[in-house]
Design a protein around this motif. Structure first.
Motif, PDB file in Angstrom:
ATOM      1  N   LYS A   4       0.829  -1.211   0.000  1.00 48.32           N
ATOM      2  CA  LYS A   4       0.000   0.000   0.000  1.00 48.32           C
ATOM      3  C   LYS A   4       0.859   1.255   0.000  1.00 48.32           C
ATOM      4  N   ILE A   5       1.923   1.240   0.840  1.00 44.82           N
ATOM      5  CA  ILE A   5       2.834   2.384   0.902  1.00 44.82           C
ATOM      6  C   ILE A   5       3.532   2.584  -0.431  1.00 44.82           C
ATOM      7  N   ILE A 275      -9.210   4.426 -21.416  1.00 46.45           N
ATOM      8  CA  ILE A 275      -9.753   5.068 -20.218  1.00 46.45           C
ATOM      9  C   ILE A 275     -11.059   4.405 -19.805  1.00 46.45           C
ATOM     10  N   ALA A 276     -11.888   4.032 -20.770  1.00 45.35           N
ATOM     11  CA  ALA A 276     -13.136   3.332 -20.443  1.00 45.35           C
ATOM     12  C   ALA A 276     -12.850   2.019 -19.724  1.00 45.35           C
ATOM     13  N   GLU A 277     -11.837   1.305 -20.185  1.00 47.77           N
ATOM     14  CA  GLU A 277     -11.449   0.052 -19.521  1.00 47.77           C
ATOM     15  C   GLU A 277     -10.880   0.321 -18.132  1.00 47.77           C
ATOM     16  N   ALA A 278     -10.087   1.370 -18.002  1.00 46.98           N
ATOM     17  CA  ALA A 278      -9.522   1.720 -16.693  1.00 46.98           C
ATOM     18  C   ALA A 278     -10.625   2.086 -15.711  1.00 46.98           C
ATOM     19  N   LYS A 279     -11.648   2.812 -16.179  1.00 50.01           N
ATOM     20  CA  LYS A 279     -12.773   3.182 -15.310  1.00 50.01           C
ATOM     21  C   LYS A 279     -13.489   1.935 -14.803  1.00 50.01           C
ATOM     22  N   ARG A 280     -13.662   0.950 -15.675  1.00 55.13           N
ATOM     23  CA  ARG A 280     -14.312  -0.292 -15.243  1.00 55.13           C
ATOM     24  C   ARG A 280     -13.486  -0.999 -14.165  1.00 55.13           C
ATOM     25  N   ARG A 281     -12.185  -1.019 -14.359  1.00 57.19           N
ATOM     26  CA  ARG A 281     -11.323  -1.717 -13.398  1.00 57.19           C
ATOM     27  C   ARG A 281     -11.222  -0.963 -12.077  1.00 57.19           C
ATOM     28  N   LEU A 282     -11.175   0.351 -12.160  1.00 54.46           N
ATOM     29  CA  LEU A 282     -11.091   1.145 -10.925  1.00 54.46           C
ATOM     30  C   LEU A 282     -12.366   1.050 -10.106  1.00 54.46           C
ATOM     31  N   ALA A 283     -13.486   0.775 -10.757  1.00 53.51           N
ATOM     32  CA  ALA A 283     -14.768   0.686 -10.056  1.00 53.51           C
ATOM     33  C   ALA A 283     -15.043  -0.709  -9.498  1.00 53.51           C
ATOM     34  N   ARG A 284     -14.236  -1.692  -9.856  1.00 50.18           N
ATOM     35  CA  ARG A 284     -14.469  -3.066  -9.384  1.00 50.18           C
ATOM     36  C   ARG A 284     -13.960  -3.258  -7.954  1.00 50.18           C
ATOM     37  N   PRO A 285     -14.823  -3.683  -7.041  1.00 43.10           N
ATOM     38  CA  PRO A 285     -14.390  -3.891  -5.648  1.00 43.10           C
ATOM     39  C   PRO A 285     -13.287  -4.936  -5.514  1.00 43.10           C
ATOM     40  N   LEU A 287     -10.847  -5.422  -7.380  1.00 45.72           N
ATOM     41  CA  LEU A 287      -9.545  -4.899  -7.806  1.00 45.72           C
ATOM     42  C   LEU A 287      -9.129  -3.692  -6.981  1.00 45.72           C
ATOM     43  N   GLU A 288      -9.758  -3.504  -5.825  1.00 49.08           N
ATOM     44  CA  GLU A 288      -9.481  -2.338  -4.989  1.00 49.08           C
ATOM     45  C   GLU A 288      -8.020  -2.268  -4.559  1.00 49.08           C
ATOM     46  N   GLY A 289      -7.402  -3.417  -4.365  1.00 42.62           N
ATOM     47  CA  GLY A 289      -6.011  -3.425  -3.919  1.00 42.62           C
ATOM     48  C   GLY A 289      -4.995  -3.363  -5.043  1.00 42.62           C
ATOM     49  N   GLN A 290      -5.440  -3.392  -6.296  1.00 42.55           N
ATOM     50  CA  GLN A 290      -4.493  -3.343  -7.411  1.00 42.55           C
ATOM     51  C   GLN A 290      -3.951  -1.936  -7.583  1.00 42.55           C
ATOM     52  N   PRO A 291      -2.644  -1.757  -7.630  1.00 41.39           N
ATOM     53  CA  PRO A 291      -2.066  -0.411  -7.795  1.00 41.39           C
ATOM     54  C   PRO A 291      -2.552   0.244  -9.086  1.00 41.39           C
ATOM     55  N   ALA A 321      -9.061   9.674  -7.297  1.00 41.73           N
ATOM     56  CA  ALA A 321     -10.331  10.296  -6.918  1.00 41.73           C
ATOM     57  C   ALA A 321     -11.500   9.533  -7.529  1.00 41.73           C
ATOM     58  N   TYR A 322     -11.350   9.058  -8.752  1.00 38.31           N
ATOM     59  CA  TYR A 322     -12.420   8.289  -9.397  1.00 38.31           C
ATOM     60  C   TYR A 322     -12.662   6.989  -8.650  1.00 38.31           C
ATOM     61  N   ARG A 323     -11.584   6.331  -8.229  1.00 35.95           N
ATOM     62  CA  ARG A 323     -11.728   5.070  -7.472  1.00 35.95           C
ATOM     63  C   ARG A 323     -12.442   5.318  -6.146  1.00 35.95           C
ATOM     64  N   ARG A 324     -12.079   6.391  -5.458  1.00 33.48           N
ATOM     65  CA  ARG A 324     -12.743   6.694  -4.179  1.00 33.48           C
ATOM     66  C   ARG A 324     -14.218   7.010  -4.400  1.00 33.48           C
ATOM     67  N   GLN A 325     -14.519   7.753  -5.459  1.00 34.31           N
ATOM     68  CA  GLN A 325     -15.909   8.095  -5.751  1.00 34.31           C
ATOM     69  C   GLN A 325     -16.708   6.857  -6.103  1.00 34.31           C
ATOM     70  N   ALA A 326     -16.121   5.952  -6.878  1.00 31.47           N
ATOM     71  CA  ALA A 326     -16.817   4.721  -7.261  1.00 31.47           C
ATOM     72  C   ALA A 326     -17.062   3.830  -6.056  1.00 31.47           C
ATOM     73  N   ALA A 327     -16.158   3.834  -5.076  1.00 28.42           N
ATOM     74  CA  ALA A 327     -16.303   3.001  -3.876  1.00 28.42           C
ATOM     75  C   ALA A 327     -17.456   3.468  -3.006  1.00 28.42           C
ATOM     76  N   VAL A 328     -17.733   4.778  -3.036  1.00 30.58           N
ATOM     77  CA  VAL A 328     -18.815   5.338  -2.213  1.00 30.58           C
ATOM     78  C   VAL A 328     -20.172   5.058  -2.829  1.00 30.58           C
ATOM     79  N   GLN A 329     -20.238   5.087  -4.157  1.00 28.18           N
ATOM     80  CA  GLN A 329     -21.514   4.927  -4.855  1.00 28.18           C
ATOM     81  C   GLN A 329     -22.013   3.484  -4.817  1.00 28.18           C
TER      82      GLN A 329
END
Length: 329
Positions: A4-5, A275-285, A287-291, A321-329
């Motif tokens: 994580k660090i 970017i569309a593919e990245a948005k899908r991956r960033l929104a997947r719970p 894959l939350e730990g994937q850098p 920021a997009y990943r954090r926003q997707a996690a809240v929604q």
């Protein structure tokens, strides 16, 4: 915990390099570097030109056209050109040549031709001073943040021009060079701040309207190739590779991308899929730990900096920021 660090450090490093007025070579970086070199040479000549005459001559030759460099930089700051035209550079080179002729030819030998060159130099230089201002204000219908940025740039630029012209006032002409040095320093600081802002807040990428005439059948084949074979995930994919797979000429593929699919060019099209593919991956719970760096590489980007810039230009958010926003929604 260590992973994580490491992820945070990698993301911060990418954003740090993304925010500086240097990093991956891009037209904006090159124009800023050319402007900074011209201004620094102008300032340095004031301090060392009289001490080392030979060096002073070199610095004068380098610092001839800071106004031309400022105009080119402003075009890059405020225009979204998919294909950069050569004529602005030709105009700046012409201005440089007129400055060179005026500098090399002694005043006592200045004939009619040299006088015309001097007039041309003044005309082009004045036009560039004005056009730099126009580039900033020609786009005030944008978002409020972009409008504030343009107004700040235009206001600061006008103030700098005012300071540089103060030396013509009676009683202030003895400080002529000092006023110019102050104006040049302020211009360098202001330009660097503008580049810093633009790298952190890229111009929004707009999709061109589709043309009525085009290649609809080829467009379907192209979309099928991209969406089914996921060629956008290949980091080194080029229009030539797509043309070879579809067995079509490159120019026809490029025309289809613009006229039928509505993109400005091949790179914008590929990046939109990435970017569309990245948005899908960033929104997947799961894959939350994937850098984020790993996601960027998996989506076809070669490094974090270009990914961050493209992602923010298309979504208005950083990947984090997009990943954090997707996690809240």
């Amino acid at each position: 915990m260590l992973m994580k660090i490491a992820q945070i450090r990698i993301e911060n490093d990418g954003m740090f390099r993304h925010g500086l007025p240097f990093g991956p070579v891009a037209p904006l970086t090159l124009y800023w570097a050319a402007f900074a070199l011209s201004v620094c040479a102008f300032i340095a000549e004031y301090f060392v030109g009289g001490i080392v005459p030979q060096l002073g001559v070199v610095l004068v030759l380098i610092g001839f056209v800071p106004c031309g460099m400022a105009w080119l930089l402003s075009r890059e700051l405020f225009r979204q050109e998919t294909e950069r035209k050569a004529w602005p550079l030709v105009v700046v080179v012409t201005l440089y040549l007129t400055c060179l002729i005026s500098y090399v030819v002694p005043e006592g030998h200045a004939g009619r031709l040299v006088g015309m060159v001097a007039s041309m130099k003044g005309l082009i230089g004045s036009a560039m001073l004005l056009m730099t201002f126009v580039e900033a204000i020609d786009g005030l219908k944008a978002s409020s943040a972009e409008r504030r940025f343009r107004l700040c740039f235009a206001g600061g630029y006008a103030a700098i021009v005012f300071v540089s012209l103060m030396n013509d006032q009676r009683g202030l002409d003895v400080w002529q060079e000092e006023f110019r040095i102050v104006a040049a320093t302020l211009a360098l600081v202001g330009a660097s701040a503008a580049v810093l802002y633009r790298r952190q807040n890229p111009l929004a990428q707009t999709k061109r309207p589709k043309s009525a005439a085009g290649h609809p059948a080829l467009a379907l084949r192209l979309e099928r190739l991209i969406e089914t074979d996921h060629v956008f995930l290949e980091p080194q994919i080029k229009v030539a590779d797509v043309a070879e797979r579809l067995r079509e000429p490159e120019y026809k593929i490029s025309q289809c991308i613009v006229s039928d699919l509505g993109f400005a060019n091949f790179n914008q099209m590929i990046n939109s899929y990435r970017i569309a593919e990245a948005k899908r991956r960033l929104a997947r719970p799961d894959l939350e730990g994937q850098p984020i760096l790993s996601i960027a590489m998996d989506c076809g980007f070669g490094s974090l900096g270009p990914f961050n810039r493209s992602f923010k230009a298309m979504t208005g958010l950083t990947p984090s920021a997009y990943r954090r926003q997707a996690a809240v929604q």
